[in-house]
Enzyme design. Structure first.
Site: not given
Ligand SMILES: Nc1ncnc2c1ncn2[C@@H]1O[C@H](COP(=O)(O)OP(=O)(O)OP(=O)(O)O)[C@@H](O)[C@H]1O
Length: 321
Positions: A85, A184, A188, A230, A232, A239, A268, A273
């Site tokens: 993402r 957030e 995204r 944020c 980070t 990510r 995580r 997280e």
């Molecule tokens: N490799 C992956 N495969 C499937 N689902 C994933 C994977 N990585 C993250 N997810 C899912 O994506 C959703 C969002 O995850 P999470 O909030 O931790 O991260 P993010 O969207 O990158 O944002 P942030 O880092 O701001 O928290 C969660 O439901 C998580 O289970």
């Protein structure tokens, strides 16, 4: 106070004051906050992004090619799924705590327009959160496709005001490409699929974000790169994560976390997280996003995950002896 939106230091640190368990506990209420409150943001940025000093400059965008990253787990022994993402903010708008109800609606309207132009594997439909059935919302959340919405850290950062106004999700037909609107960050862009084909997932995300960039102008700072709510997520905002099972390695938690740290990886729980590793499945991703290009961030993750898988195989060889 920041020049344009008059945000204060309290607006930045409110979340950390309320939530002592926060990982970082500070957010930028508007793009100007990173300069106005540089004294508090810069050391946090340097610490999180491992050594990005206040004198350093984030490099220009360079996505490179997904085809440079071979499948991390061709035999499908370790990796359940892969996700990449990135985040974008639309120029001319502040971040959550300063957004009015009108701003949320205007942003959603602006972002929805280029989504109609997405084609081939990216083609899909946009759903306004406020018009969605609660069962459908829950199904998407459970499938890891949609944000949870009740994040206590975002709530205490004043990021959930007027919920669900202006929030929504775009999903392609195969549920392998998703765009979150006004969670957030303003935007995204997310690509994901089962298995370990990082290159294919990354390529899909690149095509998506580049397509949006044809019609939207994103907030970018000459020194910090892409601007996000944020700190980070600043810089390349990437990510790249895998959901992965490494039972032997993870049985010695200290060694496992040390090895992850050595490769600049973040560990995580399965649901993100602060969550648990359900069924021994961890979410492991690159941690640093500043001072390195998009391509370098994904390469760092690819190299690190390969090293963890190799360490798991080594443990397995030891137990067989
Ligand atoms: N490799 C992956 N495969 C499937 N689902 C994933 C994977 N990585 C993250 N997810 C899912 O994506 C959703 C969002 O995850 P999470 O909030 O931790 O991260 P993010 O969207 O990158 O944002 P942030 O880092 O701001 O928290 C969660 O439901 C998580 O289970």
């Amino acid at each position: 106070m920041t020049p344009k939106y008059c945000s204060t230091l309290l607006d930045c640190i409110r979340s950390g004051l309320c939530r002592h368990e926060s990982g970082v506990g500070i957010y930028a209420p508007d793009p100007g906050a990173y300069k106005t409150f540089a004294e508090i943001f810069d050391p946090i940025i340097e610490s999180y992004h491992t050594g990005f000093k206040h004198t350093d400059k984030h490099p220009a965008t360079c996505f490179g090619y997904g085809s440079d990253f071979p499948n991390l787990d061709p035999e499908q022994k370790f990796i359940v799924s892969t996700r990449v993402r990135c985040a974008r903010s639309v120029e001319g708008f502040p971040f959550n705590p300063c957004l009015t109800k009108r701003n949320y609606k205007d942003l959603e309207c602006l972002i929805k327009k280029p989504l109609r132009a997405l084609c081939n594997e990216h083609a899909g439909s946009y759903h306004t959160l406020g018009c969605m059935d609660s069962d459908d919302i829950q199904k998407l959340v459970d499938a890891g496709l949609l944000f949870k919405g009740k994040n206590r850290f975002l709530k205490s950062a004043n990021a959930l005001r007027y919920w669900p106004t202006g929030r929504g999700i775009f999903i392609n037909k195969t549920c392998t490409f998703v765009i979150w609107v006004n969670e957030e960050d303003h935007i995204r862009v997310i690509a994901l699929e089962k298995g370990g084909d990082l290159g294919r997932v990354y390529e899909r995300m690149i095509v998506g974000v580049e397509s949006l960039a044809h019609s939207l102008k994103f907030s970018r700072d000459a020194r910090l790169g892409n601007l996000t709510f944020c700190p980070t997520n600043l810089g390349c905002t990437i990510r790249a994560s895998v959901h992965i099972k490494l039972p032997l390695l993870a049985s010695n938690r200290r060694n496992f976390l040390e090895l992850a740290k050595k490769h600049h990886l973040q560990v995580r729980g399965t649901l993100g997280e602060y969550s648990q590793a359900l069924g021994g499945i961890y979410d492991i991703s690159n941690k640093r996003r500043m001072g390195l290009t998009e391509y370098e961030a994904v390469a760092e993750m690819h190299k690190g995950i390969s090293a963890l898988i190799e360490a798991e195989c080594e443990e397995s060889r030891k137990t067989r002896k």
